[in-house]
Design a protein around this motif. Structure first.
Motif, PDB file in Angstrom:
ATOM      1  N   ARG A  15      -9.362  -3.438  -1.482  1.00 36.07           N
ATOM      2  CA  ARG A  15      -8.789  -4.332  -2.620  1.00 36.07           C
ATOM      3  C   ARG A  15      -8.614  -5.516  -2.255  1.00 36.07           C
ATOM      4  O   ARG A  15      -7.359  -6.515  -2.707  1.00 36.07           O
ATOM      5  N   CYS A  40      -9.055  -9.526  -2.035  1.00 33.32           N
ATOM      6  CA  CYS A  40      -8.672 -10.634  -3.432  1.00 33.32           C
ATOM      7  C   CYS A  40     -10.245 -10.650  -3.883  1.00 33.32           C
ATOM      8  O   CYS A  40     -10.979 -11.372  -3.463  1.00 33.32           O
ATOM      9  N   ARG A  89       0.961  -1.253   0.097  1.00 30.47           N
ATOM     10  CA  ARG A  89      -0.003  -0.072  -0.062  1.00 30.47           C
ATOM     11  C   ARG A  89       0.835   1.342   0.059  1.00 30.47           C
ATOM     12  O   ARG A  89       2.168   0.972   0.458  1.00 30.47           O
TER      13      ARG A  89
HETATM   14  C1  HEM Z   1      -5.540 -19.093  -1.938  1.00 33.28           C
HETATM   15  C2  HEM Z   1      -5.771 -18.226  -3.044  1.00 33.28           C
HETATM   16  C3  HEM Z   1      -5.655 -16.898  -3.113  1.00 33.28           C
HETATM   17  C4  HEM Z   1      -5.172 -16.016  -2.097  1.00 33.28           C
HETATM   18  C5  HEM Z   1      -4.591 -16.467  -0.584  1.00 33.28           C
HETATM   19  C6  HEM Z   1      -5.280 -14.880  -2.298  1.00 33.28           C
HETATM   20  C7  HEM Z   1      -4.569 -13.725  -1.862  1.00 33.28           C
HETATM   21  C8  HEM Z   1      -4.510 -12.275  -2.326  1.00 33.28           C
HETATM   22  C9  HEM Z   1      -4.187 -11.286  -1.740  1.00 33.28           C
HETATM   23  C10 HEM Z   1      -3.451 -11.184  -0.292  1.00 33.28           C
HETATM   24  C11 HEM Z   1      -4.415 -10.102  -2.660  1.00 33.28           C
HETATM   25  C12 HEM Z   1      -4.064  -8.720  -2.220  1.00 33.28           C
HETATM   26  C13 HEM Z   1      -5.089  -8.150  -1.426  1.00 33.28           C
HETATM   27  C14 HEM Z   1      -4.650  -7.015  -0.535  1.00 33.28           C
HETATM   28  O1  HEM Z   1      -3.447  -6.531  -0.550  1.00 33.28           O
HETATM   29  O2  HEM Z   1      -5.590  -6.571   0.195  1.00 33.28           O
HETATM   30  C15 HEM Z   1      -4.850 -10.400  -3.642  1.00 33.28           C
HETATM   31  C16 HEM Z   1      -5.446 -10.062  -5.056  1.00 33.28           C
HETATM   32  C17 HEM Z   1      -5.951 -10.273  -5.965  1.00 33.28           C
HETATM   33  N1  HEM Z   1      -6.145 -11.663  -6.215  1.00 33.28           N
HETATM   34 FE1  HEM Z   1      -6.093 -13.265  -4.973  1.00 33.28          FE
HETATM   35  N2  HEM Z   1      -5.607 -14.753  -3.842  1.00 33.28           N
HETATM   36  C18 HEM Z   1      -6.025 -15.948  -4.009  1.00 33.28           C
HETATM   37  C19 HEM Z   1      -6.530 -16.807  -5.178  1.00 33.28           C
HETATM   38  C20 HEM Z   1      -6.947 -15.888  -6.176  1.00 33.28           C
HETATM   39  C21 HEM Z   1      -7.723 -16.438  -7.498  1.00 33.28           C
HETATM   40  C22 HEM Z   1      -8.198 -17.812  -7.643  1.00 33.28           C
HETATM   41  C23 HEM Z   1      -7.791 -15.080  -8.321  1.00 33.28           C
HETATM   42  C24 HEM Z   1      -8.503 -15.115  -9.710  1.00 33.28           C
HETATM   43  C25 HEM Z   1      -9.022 -16.077 -10.419  1.00 33.28           C
HETATM   44  C26 HEM Z   1      -7.218 -14.049  -7.625  1.00 33.28           C
HETATM   45  C27 HEM Z   1      -7.131 -12.771  -8.235  1.00 33.28           C
HETATM   46  C28 HEM Z   1      -6.568 -11.674  -7.521  1.00 33.28           C
HETATM   47  C29 HEM Z   1      -6.687 -10.451  -8.283  1.00 33.28           C
HETATM   48  C30 HEM Z   1      -6.886  -9.753  -9.631  1.00 33.28           C
HETATM   49  C31 HEM Z   1      -6.143  -9.508  -7.230  1.00 33.28           C
HETATM   50  C32 HEM Z   1      -5.720  -7.966  -7.485  1.00 33.28           C
HETATM   51  C33 HEM Z   1      -7.101  -7.186  -6.836  1.00 33.28           C
HETATM   52  C34 HEM Z   1      -6.559  -5.738  -6.815  1.00 33.28           C
HETATM   53  O3  HEM Z   1      -5.626  -5.408  -6.804  1.00 33.28           O
HETATM   54  O4  HEM Z   1      -7.702  -4.873  -6.797  1.00 33.28           O
HETATM   55  N3  HEM Z   1      -6.768 -14.519  -6.437  1.00 33.28           N
HETATM   56  N4  HEM Z   1      -5.178 -12.034  -3.488  1.00 33.28           N
END
Ligand code: HEM
Length: 287
Positions: free
Chosen positions: A228, A230, A162
């Motif tokens: 933001r 996930c 951030r």
């Molecule tokens: C165990 C599985 C997953 C974990 C632990 C995880 C964890 C995270 C975390 C920690 C973030 C950042 C959020 C923040 O900083 O507040 C994130 C962002 C994101 N995740 Fe995941 N994620 C997982 C699976 C997925 C899957 C399956 C997808 C899509 C098919 C996905 C798509 C995204 C996207 C597009 C972002 C960026 C969102 C943004 O910047 O607005 N994630 N995820």
């Protein structure tokens, strides 16, 4: 993914950014271009088959997006879709597979947990039978295992960086405007002021508890929180329940090399996602 997780000097000394002293940006550009080419080819192939009279729409994400761009919407084009797939691929694959690997490793290292979850699956689904999405709510112990895995092994340990929008005082620290702030979800999960026996894998702590991973309980934020958070959370959660539940319900598991659960190497390897230092090697035995 390995390249993306390497520490980059230019992140700490922004003056070096243009020089790219370790070549990280150069190599990342090559990897991204290769992936974009791959997604571009997949889209071309799909567009070609969609023209055939025998094509049956699969209604998957690609078909749905192609329907949109082939309509009269101008805000979305093929280039956007390629980049969207790149983001989904990077964000959604290692995160989910690492969690599954850690969950299996923890369950196998704790035979009493394995026994308990097998019993639950046997009672609710029936030994060897496939799990349906609709079964998840009836499997509280399986859910607790996934939460406990997220607590101990959040796959994105520092979430996404951030930037402070203004000067802020937080818990006695001054955070100047423009600073990059990292949230250490890994350390929160191991904090003994929040969790009893934080280094022990105890899914029971979540039974009868309202604590969830949806960003409302700041002691457990593997998916982040706030605007933001996930967007893949619901998909990842469902996939994990189904995959872990099916692996446990369909097979018995033996550790490779005949090692005992106590001898398993549970060390972590730091990167963009936290992986097992030594990948889990197990042998399925059909039930
Ligand atoms: C165990 C599985 C997953 C974990 C632990 C995880 C964890 C995270 C975390 C920690 C973030 C950042 C959020 C923040 O900083 O507040 C994130 C962002 C994101 N995740 Fe995941 N994620 C997982 C699976 C997925 C899957 C399956 C997808 C899509 C098919 C996905 C798509 C995204 C996207 C597009 C972002 C960026 C969102 C943004 O910047 O607005 N994630 N995820």
């Amino acid at each position: 993914m390995v390249e993306a997780g390497k520490p980059n000097l230019a992140d700490y000394f922004p003056l070096l950014r243009k020089m790219d002293p370790q070549g990280v940006r150069r190599r990342m550009t090559v990897h991204s271009d290769n992936l974009l080419k791959l997604f571009g080819n997949m889209m071309d192939e799909r567009q070609q088959s969609r023209k055939s009279p025998d094509y049956t729409a699969s209604n998957d994400v690609l078909d749905t997006l192609l329907d949109i761009i082939e309509g009269d919407i101008e805000e979305l084009n093929k280039d956007h879709i390629k980049h969207l797939f790149l983001v989904l691929f990077v964000a959604g694959t290692d995160t989910t597979s690492n969690t599954l690997e850690w969950a299996m490793a923890e369950v196998l290292q704790n035979p009493h947990v394995l026994l308990k979850v097998k019993k639950e699956l046997d009672q609710v689904i029936g030994k060897g039978k496939p799990i349906e999405e609709s079964d998840i709510n009836s499997l509280p112990y399986l859910q607790a295992i996934i939460k406990e895995t997220f607590r101990m092994h959040p796959p994105v340990p520092l979430l996404l960086p951030r930037r402070a929008g203004s000067d802020t005082d937080l818990c006695g620290f001054h955070v100047p405007e423009g600073s990059q702030v990292l949230v250490n979800a890994w350390a929160i999960g191991r904090d003994s002021s929040i969790w009893e026996n934080p280094n022990s894998f105890m899914p029971e702590r979540f039974l009868g508890s309202e604590i969830d991973v949806k960003g409302r309980d700041f002691g457990l934020i593997p998916f982040g929180a706030g605007r933001r958070i996930c967007p893949g959370l619901p998909l990842a959660n469902r996939m994990l329940y189904l995959m872990l539940g099916s692996l446990i319900n369909s097979f018995d598991w033996k550790l490779e090399g005949g090692i005992s659960p106590k001898e398993m190497n549970m060390e972590e390897k730091f990167g963009l996602t936290v992986q097992m230092a030594e990948p889990l090697q197990v042998i399925p035995v059909v039930i």
